[in-house]
Design an enzyme around this catalytic site. Structure first.
Site: not given
Ligand code: NOJ
Length: 578
Positions: A131, A287, A353-354, A233
């Site tokens: 990442d 992303e 993970h989100d 990211d």
């Molecule tokens: C996207 C990431 O996937 C997430 O987990 C993160 O909190 C935010 N960007 C901020 O970096």
């Protein structure tokens, strides 16, 4: 297959792809016009380091823990590990707030551990994607400390500052701030700094060429160590109009439209590509994918020299609440596929993970259907066009933990939203109900290895509670069961690896208006597969319009597949159409 992959690797490495790989394609009779690449044929397995395996009993997963499980990852048949951030961080956002881009988070181990991890990955023929979190840093990064210290600091314009004597800057929405205000006043220099995420995640100033060179230096540091790719990211947010114009009232309801593709984003990506990507055999994935197909293509079309593949959110966002419309789901995947059928390349995913757990959102985590629907989702992701991204634990059918009290949660934005609602008199019960289904923590509970203490994740106290269903769902039990989700996942991975048609083949949606079943074919060079997926907990009928008398079933999630024309609850079947 291995031979083909090696040829493809060599091709990409020596930068003579258009000519030599075309030759190879013709030789092997595989899709004459297909531009084969290792990262298109790869399956990515995402490891959330904090939750995967703890080696030292502090309750937090770490690099040595991952090393001890590399054989497990290899046994899945996947090719690439994507690691969420492992850099030094005060962990306001579990590593997405980096305080030293060349250091390793102390909870995760040391640089020696990292080197051993990378070697262990490469020794097994796997690859590593890291990442890269450079839309923002931590407020504890040296750059920010210096930037903050004075208006004349050489680091001042590494970040976005707005001197207070100019009045309040025009509003910007923060995704993670308690008040959703992205400007934080700092009395030290009587100025506001910008943070699209939390106050501890100040946005870096990409308009500053010095900052950009610093980032490329960091990327080269990791690429020189031998990593195989970067996941950028929140990078769509990086470019900004630094005059910070006033946006129309209510813009925050659709803030992505304003944040996603800043003014010079493509210039920065082209520069990054020239400085870094073009010099190494690394893959790159953003992303997000902008606001439109045009944006997405502009980010990834090969002749533009920016990124390799897009990671679009439209599909994963469909199941924000319990229940979703399968017709909508099919329409979204089909639309994206058709927009990328001839050019560009996509990621295929429904979890990360989100998000809450895959089977709890898109399948059915009721014990009666969990196993079947988890297998159905694996069949889906691994039979679509694009590079599949698979999130740790989904191969076991891990579910949401069903947290009921706010004390169970660890995720900063979830806790901030709770505080915000408390302060403003919002509906707390409703909120707790919602986060039980949607909070990011649902997808972050420890990997369920076995039935020993704390699911075999740690000998200490886990940083977040383990899921109480670990006796029913764990890797050790599933290893021994040839019919388990885990072994089904491995079978499906093998099927994809052995059939390049499932990677590059043309996708055609069939039985389009069927509200319960997702039916499609994938075909390439005379090989044709029919995929039949019942997304509902009832028997359904399907009408693929294909004569199946001469076909053979190559995988099914029931012991005995249904006769053509019908599907049992959550049944998944793939036929090779002969
Ligand atoms: C996207 C990431 O996937 C997430 O987990 C993160 O909190 C935010 N960007 C901020 O970096």
């Amino acid at each position: 297959m291995v031979k083909k992959l090696i040829i493809s690797l060599i091709c990409s490495f020596i930068f003579i792809l258009p000519f030599s790989c075309k030759q190879k394609n013709e030789e092997t009779q595989i899709g004459k016009d297909i531009d084969r690449k290792w990262w298109k044929e790869a399956i990515v397995y995402q490891v959330y380091p904090r939750s995967f395996k703890d080696s030292d009993g502090d309750g937090i997963g770490d690099l040595k823990g991952i090393i001890s499980k590399l054989d497990y990852i290899k046994s899945l048949g996947v090719d690439v590990i994507w690691l969420n951030p492992i850099y030094s961080s005060p962990n306001d956002d579990n590593g997405y707030d980096v305080s030293d881009y060349r250091g390793i988070m102390k909870e995760f181990g040391t640089m020696n551990d990292f080197d051993s991890l990378l070697k262990g990955i490469h020794d097994r023929g796997l690859k590593l994607v890291m990442d890269l979190v450079v839309n923002h840093s931590s407020d504890e990064h040296e750059w920010f400390k210096k930037s903050r210290s004075s208006r004349t600091s050489p680091y001042r314009d590494y970040y976005h500052w707005w001197n207070a004597e100019r009045g309040k800057p025009s509003p910007r929405y923060s995704l993670f701030d308690i008040n959703h205000d992205a400007w934080k006043y700092d009395s030290l220099t009587n100025a506001y700094y910008l943070h699209y995420f939390s106050r501890k995640q100040p946005d870096l100033n990409w308009e500053n060429p010095k900052l950009r060179q610093e980032v490329y230096g960091i990327m080269k540091f990791w690429a020189d160590k031998g990593i195989d790719g970067f996941r950028l990211d929140a990078f769509g947010f990086a470019a900004k109009d630094t005059t910070f114009p006033e946006w129309p009232k209510g813009y925050e309801k659709n803030f992505m439209k304003y944040y996603a593709m800043g003014p010079h984003l493509h210039d920065y990506l082209k520069e990054m590509n020239a400085e870094v990507f073009s010099k190494y055999n690394v893959m790159s994935v953003a992303e997000g994918a902008g606001n439109s197909f045009e944006d997405a293509h502009n980010l990834v079309d090969a002749d533009r020299n920016e990124l390799n593949m897009a990671y679009a959110f439209e599909a994963v966002d469909i199941a924000k609440r319990e229940g979703y419309d399968l017709l909508h789901f099919k329409e979204v995947f089909s639309r994206w596929d058709s927009a990328f059928a001839d050019k560009g390349w996509l990621s295929v995913f429904l979890a990360n993970h989100d998000q809450a757990r895959l089977v709890s959102r898109f399948g059915n985590d009721d014990p009666a259907y969990r196993d079947l629907s988890a297998k159905l989702l694996a069949t889906f992701i691994l039979s679509m066009r694009g590079t599949p991204y698979w999130y740790y634990g989904d191969e076991l059918g891990m579910t949401n933990p069903g947290f009921t009290k706010i004390e169970d949660y660890r995720d900063m934005p979830t806790l901030n939203e709770y505080k915000h609602l408390k302060e403003t008199g919002g509906n707390i019960d409703l909120f707790l109900q919602e986060i039980k289904f949607s909070s990011r923590d649902n997808g972050r509970t420890p990997m369920q290895w076995d039935t020993s203490s704390h699911v075999g994740f740690t000998t200490g106290t886990p940083w977040i509670q383990t899921n109480s269903n670990y006796k029913m769902i764990n890797a050790s039990a599933q290893e021994k069961d040839s019919n388990s989700c885990l072994n089904y996942f491995r079978k499906m991975v093998r099927l994809r690896k052995e059939n390049v048609a499932l990677v590059y083949g043309k996708y055609t949606l069939l039985d389009k208006t069927n509200p319960d079943a997702y039916v499609y074919t994938r075909e390439l060079d005379g090989k044709k597969f029919l995929i039949l997926l019942n997304f509902k907990n009832k028997n359904v009928t399907v009408d693929p319009g294909i004569d199946l008398t001469k076909s053979r079933i190559i995988i099914s999630n029931y012991m005995t597949a249904s006769a053509p024309g019908s599907l049992k609850p959550y049944e998944a079947v793939i036929y090779e159409v002969l």
